[in-house]
Design an enzyme around this catalytic site. Structure first.
Site, mmCIF file in Angstrom:
data_model
loop_
_atom_site.group_PDB
_atom_site.id
_atom_site.type_symbol
_atom_site.label_atom_id
_atom_site.label_comp_id
_atom_site.label_asym_id
_atom_site.label_seq_id
_atom_site.Cartn_x
_atom_site.Cartn_y
_atom_site.Cartn_z
ATOM 1 N N GLY A 1 0.760 -1.401 0.104
ATOM 2 C CA GLY A 1 0.058 0.042 -0.077
ATOM 3 C C GLY A 1 1.026 1.374 0.000
ATOM 4 O O GLY A 1 0.596 2.166 -0.651
ATOM 5 N N ASP A 2 2.058 1.253 0.760
ATOM 6 C CA ASP A 2 3.021 2.346 0.907
ATOM 7 C C ASP A 2 3.701 2.465 -0.467
ATOM 8 O O ASP A 2 3.744 3.780 -0.989
ATOM 9 C CB ASP A 2 3.979 2.034 1.777
ATOM 10 C CG ASP A 2 3.422 1.667 3.095
ATOM 11 O OD1 ASP A 2 2.559 2.067 3.344
ATOM 12 O OD2 ASP A 2 4.313 0.692 3.601
#
Length: 303
Positions: A248-249
């Site tokens: 997600g990052d």
């Protein structure tokens, strides 16, 4: 400049064991150590894509020195506030199933918190602040709201990859971008989101409330980008998932890197999705080469 905020950085100690037995001596077949924390991951991905960032937060002790030295070796600027305790160690145990043990992190004094907030006074409307990760128990629960308030006064863009109560507080301040997954989006509306259509419906509600951009990840079902002007749906490239940490990052890092280079919103979204997949298919964070390999496999259509 893009500033990433990691309130509770860590050393991520990744341990691989063939068969783990509780109460017995277990020997590793491999182990690695990386600086951990969602904001730090965003900085590392953006650096690999040729965009400068500055990492903010609190570090201390020999573990904090490891984090800072590692980032500087990757040519990432840092401006951490030094604290007296050790930065935490998070253990990622990879065996038949993946298990995580996360440390608490050091205590932070009022003086150290004031030193951290002073950094924001020097920022301008040309800057972007990325808030990523949970708020540790050693800090006031209102800290993200305080940061956003400072940023709003100076017209600084705020990007937030947070969850739970922190996400609710961030949304009320009309951020530039948020990136919930479908579970986190559902929690905001006290519902269970399973389909792209449901995610689209509730994502649009947040845009109506004042959020400028929303990226919603739906695991193997793809991802959405929702703005005032458009809604886009992207597929996720097929591949073997090796790593659940940092995907997600990487979406956030890839998306912001592309916008910083003046790519279109659609192309930035594709790069973000490719970056997230590249991390998921790797043992560590994505590389530029892996992103470029996956990019042609990301298809985007109007929602």
């Amino acid at each position: 400049m893009i500033y990433t905020v990691t309130l509770n950085p860590s050393v991520d100690y990744i341990v691989e064991v063939d068969q783990f037995e509780i109460g017995s001596l277990n020997r590793t077949v491999a182990d690695t150590k990386f600086p951990g924390g969602k904001g730090i991951n965003v900085s590392r991905v953006m650096q690999r894509l040729g965009v400068e960032t500055e990492a903010l937060g609190f570090i201390g002790g020999f573990t904090g020195k490891f984090v800072e030295d590692f980032l500087r070796a990757e040519n990432i600027q840092t401006n951490f506030v030094k604290v007296s305790g050790d930065s935490r160690i998070n253990i990622k145990l990879k065996t038949e199933v993946e298990t995580e043990i996360n440390g608490l992190g050091p205590s932070i004094t009022d003086e150290q918190l004031a030193e951290f907030f002073a950094v924001f006074e020097k920022m301008t409307e040309e800057d972007t602040v990325v808030l990523a990760g949970s708020i540790p128990g050693t800090l006031p629960a209102s800290i993200y709201k305080e940061i956003i308030s400072l940023c709003k006064d100076k017209q600084i863009k705020v990007v937030a990859d947070v969850s739970g109560e922190a996400l609710k507080e961030v949304i009320s301040e009309n951020p530039y971008l948020i990136k919930p997954n479908h579970h986190e989006l559902g929690e905001l509306f006290q519902t269970d989101i399973q389909t792209v259509e449901e995610a689209l419906k509730y994502g649009k509600k947040l845009v109506e409330q004042g959020v400028k951009h929303i990226i919603v990840s739906l695991a193997e079902k793809g991802a959405l980008l929702i703005t005032e002007r458009t809604s886009l749906i992207a597929n996720v490239p097929k591949g073997k998932v090796l790593n659940s940490v940092g995907a997600g990052d990487s979406v956030v890092g890839g998306f912001l890197s592309a916008l910083q280079k003046n790519y279109s919103m659609e192309e930035a979204f594709k790069i973000g999705v490719a970056a997230g997949s590249a991390t998921a298919f790797s043992m560590e964070l994505c590389t530029k080469e892996k992103i470029e390999e996956l990019l042609p496999k990301v298809e985007v259509m109007k929602g």
